[in-house]
Design a protein around this motif. Structure first.
Motif, mmCIF file in Angstrom:
data_model
loop_
_atom_site.group_PDB
_atom_site.id
_atom_site.type_symbol
_atom_site.label_atom_id
_atom_site.label_comp_id
_atom_site.label_asym_id
_atom_site.label_seq_id
_atom_site.Cartn_x
_atom_site.Cartn_y
_atom_site.Cartn_z
ATOM 1 N N VAL A 86 0.841 -1.199 0.000
ATOM 2 C CA VAL A 86 0.000 0.000 0.000
ATOM 3 C C VAL A 86 0.874 1.246 0.000
ATOM 4 C CG1 VAL A 86 -1.707 1.305 1.319
ATOM 5 C CG2 VAL A 86 -1.892 -1.171 1.136
ATOM 6 N N LEU A 87 0.491 2.220 -0.794
ATOM 7 C CA LEU A 87 1.209 3.498 -0.816
ATOM 8 C C LEU A 87 0.385 4.554 -0.071
ATOM 9 C CD1 LEU A 87 2.406 3.894 -4.515
ATOM 10 C CD2 LEU A 87 3.751 3.289 -2.516
ATOM 11 N N PRO A 88 1.058 5.605 0.404
ATOM 12 C CA PRO A 88 0.282 6.705 0.996
ATOM 13 C C PRO A 88 -0.690 7.297 -0.030
ATOM 14 C CG PRO A 88 2.619 7.007 1.396
ATOM 15 C CD PRO A 88 2.500 5.857 0.473
ATOM 16 N N ASP A 89 -0.320 7.177 -1.305
ATOM 17 C CA ASP A 89 -1.201 7.695 -2.342
ATOM 18 C C ASP A 89 -2.547 6.978 -2.319
ATOM 19 O OD1 ASP A 89 1.753 7.603 -3.225
ATOM 20 O OD2 ASP A 89 0.886 9.266 -4.373
ATOM 21 N N ASP A 90 -2.504 5.651 -2.109
ATOM 22 C CA ASP A 90 -3.752 4.884 -2.049
ATOM 23 C C ASP A 90 -4.620 5.408 -0.899
ATOM 24 O OD1 ASP A 90 -2.534 3.333 -3.985
ATOM 25 O OD2 ASP A 90 -1.750 1.906 -2.496
ATOM 26 N N VAL A 91 -3.948 5.609 0.225
ATOM 27 C CA VAL A 91 -4.680 6.074 1.413
ATOM 28 C C VAL A 91 -5.313 7.432 1.120
ATOM 29 C CG1 VAL A 91 -4.450 6.730 3.827
ATOM 30 C CG2 VAL A 91 -3.160 4.789 2.935
ATOM 31 N N GLN A 92 -4.522 8.312 0.539
ATOM 32 C CA GLN A 92 -5.033 9.654 0.257
ATOM 33 C C GLN A 92 -6.201 9.598 -0.732
ATOM 34 O OE1 GLN A 92 -2.085 12.448 -0.963
ATOM 35 N NE2 GLN A 92 -1.195 12.570 1.083
ATOM 36 N N HIS A 93 -6.070 8.727 -1.723
ATOM 37 C CA HIS A 93 -7.101 8.642 -2.739
ATOM 38 C C HIS A 93 -8.435 8.224 -2.139
ATOM 39 C CE1 HIS A 93 -8.656 8.164 -6.774
ATOM 40 N NE2 HIS A 93 -9.152 6.975 -6.440
ATOM 41 N N LEU A 94 -8.390 7.342 -1.149
ATOM 42 C CA LEU A 94 -9.623 6.778 -0.600
ATOM 43 C C LEU A 94 -10.119 7.493 0.653
ATOM 44 C CD1 LEU A 94 -8.520 3.108 -1.060
ATOM 45 C CD2 LEU A 94 -10.420 4.179 -2.258
ATOM 46 N N ALA A 95 -9.262 8.316 1.227
ATOM 47 C CA ALA A 95 -9.591 8.879 2.543
ATOM 48 C C ALA A 95 -10.942 9.578 2.535
ATOM 49 C CB ALA A 95 -8.497 9.843 2.976
ATOM 50 N N SER A 96 -11.177 10.360 1.506
ATOM 51 C CA SER A 96 -12.417 11.119 1.471
ATOM 52 C C SER A 96 -13.628 10.179 1.440
ATOM 53 C CB SER A 96 -12.389 12.033 0.245
ATOM 54 O OG SER A 96 -13.455 12.916 0.306
ATOM 55 N N ALA A 97 -13.592 9.177 0.552
ATOM 56 C CA ALA A 97 -14.735 8.278 0.410
ATOM 57 C C ALA A 97 -14.979 7.486 1.697
ATOM 58 C CB ALA A 97 -14.492 7.327 -0.764
ATOM 59 N N VAL A 98 -13.891 7.160 2.420
ATOM 60 C CA VAL A 98 -14.049 6.342 3.620
ATOM 61 C C VAL A 98 -14.471 7.198 4.819
ATOM 62 C CG1 VAL A 98 -12.876 4.783 5.214
ATOM 63 C CG2 VAL A 98 -12.384 4.657 2.787
ATOM 64 N N PHE A 99 -13.940 8.404 4.879
ATOM 65 C CA PHE A 99 -14.112 9.192 6.096
ATOM 66 C C PHE A 99 -15.349 10.087 6.117
ATOM 67 C CE2 PHE A 99 -9.459 9.371 7.804
ATOM 68 C CZ PHE A 99 -9.583 8.038 8.154
ATOM 69 N N VAL A 100 -15.717 10.615 4.962
ATOM 70 C CA VAL A 100 -16.694 11.709 4.960
ATOM 71 C C VAL A 100 -17.989 11.359 5.700
ATOM 72 C CG1 VAL A 100 -18.270 12.926 3.442
ATOM 73 C CG2 VAL A 100 -15.826 13.014 3.026
ATOM 74 N N HIS A 101 -18.543 10.154 5.457
ATOM 75 C CA HIS A 101 -19.825 9.838 6.088
ATOM 76 C C HIS A 101 -19.657 9.423 7.544
ATOM 77 C CE1 HIS A 101 -18.214 6.053 4.594
ATOM 78 N NE2 HIS A 101 -19.043 5.395 5.373
ATOM 79 N N ARG A 102 -18.402 9.351 8.035
ATOM 80 C CA ARG A 102 -18.184 8.980 9.436
ATOM 81 C C ARG A 102 -17.901 10.192 10.315
ATOM 82 N NH1 ARG A 102 -16.612 3.229 8.882
ATOM 83 N NH2 ARG A 102 -16.309 2.959 6.663
ATOM 84 N N ILE A 103 -17.886 11.362 9.690
ATOM 85 C CA ILE A 103 -17.575 12.583 10.445
ATOM 86 C C ILE A 103 -18.861 13.358 10.685
ATOM 87 C CG2 ILE A 103 -16.465 14.836 10.276
ATOM 88 C CD1 ILE A 103 -14.206 13.494 8.743
ATOM 89 N N ILE A 104 -19.080 13.766 11.938
ATOM 90 C CA ILE A 104 -20.205 14.661 12.224
ATOM 91 C C ILE A 104 -19.630 16.028 12.550
ATOM 92 C CG2 ILE A 104 -22.235 15.048 13.635
ATOM 93 C CD1 ILE A 104 -22.184 12.068 14.258
ATOM 94 N N LEU A 105 -20.053 17.013 11.804
ATOM 95 C CA LEU A 105 -19.504 18.351 12.004
ATOM 96 C C LEU A 105 -20.239 19.047 13.131
ATOM 97 C CD1 LEU A 105 -19.119 19.564 8.329
ATOM 98 C CD2 LEU A 105 -17.330 18.828 9.880
ATOM 99 N N LYS A 106 -19.558 20.022 13.727
ATOM 100 C CA LYS A 106 -20.232 20.885 14.692
ATOM 101 C C LYS A 106 -21.189 21.786 13.936
ATOM 102 C CE LYS A 106 -16.506 21.161 18.055
ATOM 103 N NZ LYS A 106 -15.315 21.899 18.415
ATOM 104 N N SER A 107 -22.255 22.188 14.628
ATOM 105 C CA SER A 107 -23.244 22.982 13.899
ATOM 106 C C SER A 107 -22.660 24.320 13.466
ATOM 107 C CB SER A 107 -24.503 23.169 14.736
ATOM 108 O OG SER A 107 -24.161 23.385 16.070
ATOM 109 N N GLU A 108 -21.719 24.876 14.291
ATOM 110 C CA GLU A 108 -21.152 26.160 13.872
ATOM 111 C C GLU A 108 -20.335 26.010 12.599
ATOM 112 O OE1 GLU A 108 -20.839 24.846 16.958
ATOM 113 O OE2 GLU A 108 -18.850 25.257 17.835
ATOM 114 N N ALA A 109 -19.671 24.842 12.464
ATOM 115 C CA ALA A 109 -18.911 24.608 11.242
ATOM 116 C C ALA A 109 -19.843 24.528 10.039
ATOM 117 C CB ALA A 109 -18.101 23.328 11.370
ATOM 118 N N LYS A 110 -21.013 23.904 10.270
ATOM 119 C CA LYS A 110 -21.979 23.809 9.167
ATOM 120 C C LYS A 110 -22.430 25.198 8.754
ATOM 121 C CE LYS A 110 -23.838 19.353 10.478
ATOM 122 N NZ LYS A 110 -24.901 18.819 11.323
ATOM 123 N N PHE A 111 -22.648 26.055 9.728
ATOM 124 C CA PHE A 111 -23.077 27.426 9.394
ATOM 125 C C PHE A 111 -22.014 28.149 8.579
ATOM 126 C CE2 PHE A 111 -25.927 27.138 13.219
ATOM 127 C CZ PHE A 111 -27.087 27.085 12.464
#
Lengths: 319, 730
Positions: free
Chosen positions: A269-294
């Motif tokens: 595995v390369l760091p490039d692989d990790v970077q390429h997938l990070a968004s798809a894997v992480f985005v739905h697992r993060i809950i933002l603070k409401s102020e950040a959403k604003f």
């Protein structure tokens, strides 16, 4: 950016097949295959009519898998998903009628439109790869791959998936509209015959299962594991994030990266692989603070910033 | 191993240790400057309290342990010798109640030592909490550090406390703590996740800085102080010491005019002199014989002053020369700090040794010795006084009484003088006190004891000045019953004279506070004192000490005394327990400093001889180094090429690749933190229009992320690497 690398021949074939049907959606197809190979599931979030069903069908056909589709409606019952036992008066016993979940590749369309009870029937199957009906445990197919879609437009009468359930999807992605050029090509192709009818399977399920086993052997260096953990940890301490990525997210990222390295014919595995997938894997697992959403910050922004800030390992860690 | 505050255990421990050092600096002078002894228990308590804090023991356990320690310490220090543990406990409780009531009345001097120690413990306990708060929660210690420095410098300037070592210790601990706290503040502010190497990167330079700055400060020659010592200035400002101006409050000290006594005194710590004594004794300056009802004056000076020289016998007859007194000659050395025209001497003085240019003059009425040099009153910094230490025979002392004393009438009248308007009740009191005692000696002993028996109170502040028609002694004896030495001594004399015993009033100093080992005493203005001498026929002058809280050492010989006199035991006063003070100038450190200084001097000598040449060479070297550094892009890559050529080992590849990364960074192509090697390689290849970097990187990726390096990688890749590193020379 990865185009210079050669792909695994079988996977390349599957992708070519899908591309016959789905024009200009190689990225999405690639990610779907990553999820399939990593034994995970995909959550697709997009408007209707961009070809979600078509892509899953093409994928199913390419690997010769049993394709089922569940259209989720508010009145759908759990037994409509899992199957039901029916009394057969001729043989004087209950007979199990398997539901649509008993396939290999399942399209769970508009999953957020059904009741949480029915949602959880599916999600439980996804997690345990078995369902229990009337005290009898039925093993699900192997491979078992769920592609759930969510319609981001309709909010009336929907049951958004809770965070805990979202965590069970390996990847979440968006389809997006095709470019003008691609869309013309789409029109050209459907004029005579639906292209889905023209494609044949390139590998069978047995081969796919073998590939899934091989992926587990892809080497992940300690420095890469450390990098993954650093990324996950950064989401937990990030200022705009209310709830960061769980260790399950770190596991998901590693497995996805292994699969991704594998389809590019690499046994590490390369760091490039990790970077390429990070968004798809992480985005739905993060809950933002409401102020950040604003402030208009999205989870994608957060992951991007973390990727830019977290140092990539370029030396062997001193042990 | 990180606690919620983001420290790891080790650094917290280091912070606590330095915090302890800072606190310790506050306790160190206390033992030397106040009459606190056993300071180690306080230090022990600090260590314990901080350790309990450090291990985050539950607060109840901490409370129990800390208060247990305090109670036990108080018990062992104050009670264990006299009482058993249970009895002590109830006595301690009683004492607490007493002290609380004293506190409520705000009579601070009445607080007992036990309670003072207790309060000090509580203060230290609070300080440990503050330290913990500053170090762990606020992460700021500068204020405390500054306060510590001010505290130490002020003590160093105005007290005998030598803070040479303390300053060094405080600066080192303070810098260390502030440096570490700054590091953790930065981490917290920037939200940086710290790694071990990160900590090392900060702590090593910090340690180096501290060592370098402390070392340079220690070794470097010290400039003379910019400002003159402020102490003499303040001293001159306060010259009112001992002078009786009519404004009311005076400063304690030695003054000549005693014609109207009374009124409060302010304490004054100015050092008058230091003396080395073989035996403790009081210092006399002068004696007075006429009591006016308000104070003391001397008989009109109709006698000529008697001059005598250094080493001559002093023309003062203190004792009658016979077998009633055994005398042994002793010597005391006086170092004068505050100049007065007179010198001080003990009872029984024989001769004064010192600079032979000096001569002395005795005022035979006052028995005051003034010093001269060539007719002027001048400063005599040091002199030795030889004197006879008497040992009185009690039998001889007891022989004298009112009926048979055989004294010259003029002499007797002079020392039994009393003002005509002395109230009758004083005389009555004297008669009452001496009733039942026959001899002068027994009578005067009764009078001496009277004040403590009757609970007269020693007080320097709430002391009355007699009104126009009041008698000074009468007021003290019957109305105020509180006062200082003048009250006690004058009253004793008046009572003794009323009983017919010849006595005189002696002014001078007590022996002072012991410093520096066993035999050196420091006399301050606070030690100015007055006491009583009584004359016994066939014996001579004998000192008496009526003032409460003071003891004068007078030796009596009981060999012939009868049994019923056994209450007059030898009056060797119980020495107040004073801690042995450490020599503030650590000798080993001094020797060390000496050699360092020598090295420094040698270096200086060489530098001063060839300074032009060496400065020129130094400048050229500096310019060359700067130039080389600035132009390193031109030559460093060649050095690397040669350097990495020497071996075909594949390990060289890894190092060479990392060097290449550094060189590219210096060239102006930095790699972003989140940029992978592959992306970076593309950027480099794009810049130099090659594919070399991507090929090199692919190999390096295999090494790094796959954990394997193909054999011969370095020899294959060296050409590519050399091309790339040479491209950075542009």
């Amino acid at each position: 950016m990865m185009m210079t690398e050669e792909m695994h021949p079988a996977i390349e074939q599957v992708l070519v097949n899908i591309e016959k049907v789905m024009i200009g959606k190689r990225q999405v197809a690639e990610l779907s295959i990553v999820a399939l190979l990593a034994d995970g599931h995909v959550l697709l979030e997009d408007v209707p009519g961009v070809g979600k069903t078509m892509m899953v069908r093409a994928l199913a056909k390419s690997i010769g898998a049993n394709f089922r589709r569940i259209q989720f409606t508010p009145d759908l019952l759990p037994s409509d998903v899992t199957g039901v036992s029916i009394y057969n008066p001729k043989e004087m016993e209950f007979q199990f009628r398997p539901g649509p979940i008993m396939g290999n590749i399942i399209l769970a369309d508009e999953i957020n439109r059904t009741s949480p009870k029915t949602q959880s029937a599916l999600l439980e199957g996804m997690e345990e790869s078995s369902v229990t009906i009337d005290g009898v445990t039925h093993m699900l197919g192997k491979p078992f791959f769920v592609m759930a879609t969510q319609n981001p437009i309709e909010y009336e009468g929907t049951y958004p998936l809770p965070e805990a359930q979202l965590d069970r999807f390996l990847l979440k992605m968006k389809m997006g509209y095709p470019s003008a050029k691609d869309e013309i090509e789409v029109l050209n192709r459907v004029q005579k015959q639906a292209p889905i009818e023209t494609i044949d399977s390139v590998i069978d399920l047995e081969e796919l299962r073998k590939l899934q086993e091989e992926i587990k052997e892809v080497y992940v260096d300690d420095s890469i594991k450390r990098y993954i953990v650093d990324l996950a940890d950064s989401t937990r301490t990030h200022g705009s994030v209310y709830l960061g990525v769980s260790p399950r997210g770190s596991i998901a990222l590693m497995k996805a990266a292994q699969a991704y390295a594998f389809i590019y014919n690499r046994d590490y595995v390369l760091p490039d692989d990790v970077q390429h997938l990070a968004s798809a894997v992480f985005v739905h697992r993060i809950i933002l603070k409401s102020e950040a959403k604003f402030e208009g910050i999205t989870a994608e922004n957060v992951v991007e910033r973390i990727l830019a800030r977290t140092p990539v390992p370029v030396q062997k860690a001193v042990k | 191993m990180t606690n919620p505050n983001g420290y790891n255990r080790l650094s917290t421990l280091v912070l606590y240790v330095f915090g302890f050092f800072l606190l310790w600096e506050w306790i160190r002078p206390v033992e030397q400057l106040t009459d606190t002894s056993n300071a180690w228990v306080f230090i022990l308590f600090l260590v314990m309290a901080l350790m309990l804090d450090f291990f985050s023991i539950h607060w109840i356990v901490r409370f129990v342990l800390n208060s247990g320690f305090i109670l036990l310490t108080l018990y062992f220090l104050y009670y264990s010798e006299t009482y058993g543990p249970f009895q002590s406990f109830s006595i301690m409780i009683e004492e607490f109640f007493y002290n609380f009531s004293v506190m409520i009345q705000r009579v601070w001097p009445e607080l007992t030592d036990m309670f003072r120690s207790f309060l000090f413990f509580i203060l230290l306990w609070l300080m440990t909490y503050l330290i913990q708060y500053w170090l762990i929660n606020r992460r700021q210690i500068f204020l405390f550090f500054l306060m510590t420095l001010i505290y130490i410098t002020v003590l160093d300037t105005y007290t005998p406390y030598a803070a040479d070592g303390a300053i060094v210790r405080t600066v080192i601990s303070g810098f260390a703590v502030m440096g570490m706290l700054a590091f953790y503040r930065q981490l917290e502010k920037e939200g940086i996740k710290k790694g071990k190497s990160f900590t090392r990167k900060w702590m090593l330079p910090l340690t180096a800085f501290i060592i370098a700055s402390a070392g340079i400060g220690f070794v470097a020659p010290k400039a003379d102080p910019l400002w003159p010592d402020p102490v003499p200035y303040f001293t001159s400002f306060n010259e009112r010491s001992g002078v009786n101006d009519k404004s009311g409050i005076r400063k304690i000290g030695y003054g000549e005019d005693d014609s109207s006594l009374g009124g409060p005194f302010l304490p004054d710590n100015q050092v008058v002199m230091q003396a080395e004594m073989e035996h403790r004794h009081y210092w006399k300056v002068e004696t007075k014989d006429i009591y006016t009802g308000k104070g003391w004056i001397s008989t009109p000076d109709d006698e000529e002053s008697i001059p005598f020289g250094v080493g001559d016998s002093v023309p003062i007859e203190s004792f009658v020369d016979n077998e009633n007194i055994e005398t042994t000659e002793h010597m005391s050395t006086v170092r004068v700090f505050m100049d007065y025209p007179h010198i001080v001497y003990p009872l029984g003085v024989n001769r004064v040794e010192g600079d032979s240019q000096f001569s002395f003059e005795l005022n035979p009425v006052l028995e005051r010795i003034q010093k001269f040099q060539g007719g002027n009153k001048v400063f005599l910094p040091e002199y030795e006084v030889y004197y006879d230490r008497p040992r009185y025979s009690v039998t001889a002392l007891s022989a004298a009484n009112n009926e048979e004393h055989g004294l010259d009438k003029e002499f007797y009248d002079r020392y039994t003088q009393l003002p005509d308007d002395l109230p009758q009740r004083v005389r009555d009191l004297a008669a009452e006190i001496v009733e039942g005692s026959d001899s002068w000696f027994d009578q005067i002993r009764e009078i001496e004891r009277y004040f403590s028996n009757q609970g007269y109170i020693y007080d320097q502040v709430n002391v009355a000045i007699p009104a126009e028609d009041d008698d000074y002694v009468d007021q003290f004896l019957f109305e105020t019953q509180r006062g200082y030495c003048d009250n006690f001594s004058t009253s004793m004399i008046v009572l003794a004279r009323s009983a017919g015993i010849p006595t005189r009033w002696v002014k001078g100093y007590t022996e002072g506070e012991r410093i520096e080992g066993n035999s050196t005493y420091e006399v301050t203005n606070n030690n100015a004192h007055s006491w009583v001498e009584a004359y016994f026929p066939e014996v001579g002058w004998v000192s008496f000490e009526p003032t409460r809280g003071f003891t004068n050492s007078v030796q009596y010989n009981f060999d012939l005394a009868s049994d019923d006199d056994n209450q007059t035991q030898e009056q060797t006063p119980t020495e107040p327990k004073k801690p042995e003070l450490e020599d503030p100038s650590n000798t080993s450190a001094k020797g060390n400093e000496f050699t360092l200084e020598k090295v420094w001097n040698q270096a200086k000598e060489i530098a001063s001889k060839y300074w032009k040449v060496s400065l020129g060479v130094l400048l050229i070297i500096i310019v060359l180094i700067a130039l080389l550094y600035y132009k390193r892009g031109k030559w460093l890559p060649y050095v690397y090429v040669v350097w990495y050529k020497r071996s075909n080992d594949d390990k060289q590849f890894v190092k060479a690749y990392l060097t290449l990364l550094e060189e590219l960074d210096r060239y102006g192509l930095p790699r972003g933190e989140g940029q992978t090697l592959r992306e970076y390689a593309k950027v480099i290849d794009h810049t130099f229009s090659t594919r070399d970097m991507s090929r090199l990187t692919a190999k390096y990726e295999q090494y790094l992320y796959r954990g394997s390096l193909e054999k011969g990688t370095w020899s294959d890749m060296r050409k590519l690497w050399e091309n790339l590193i040479k491209s950075t020379i542009a």
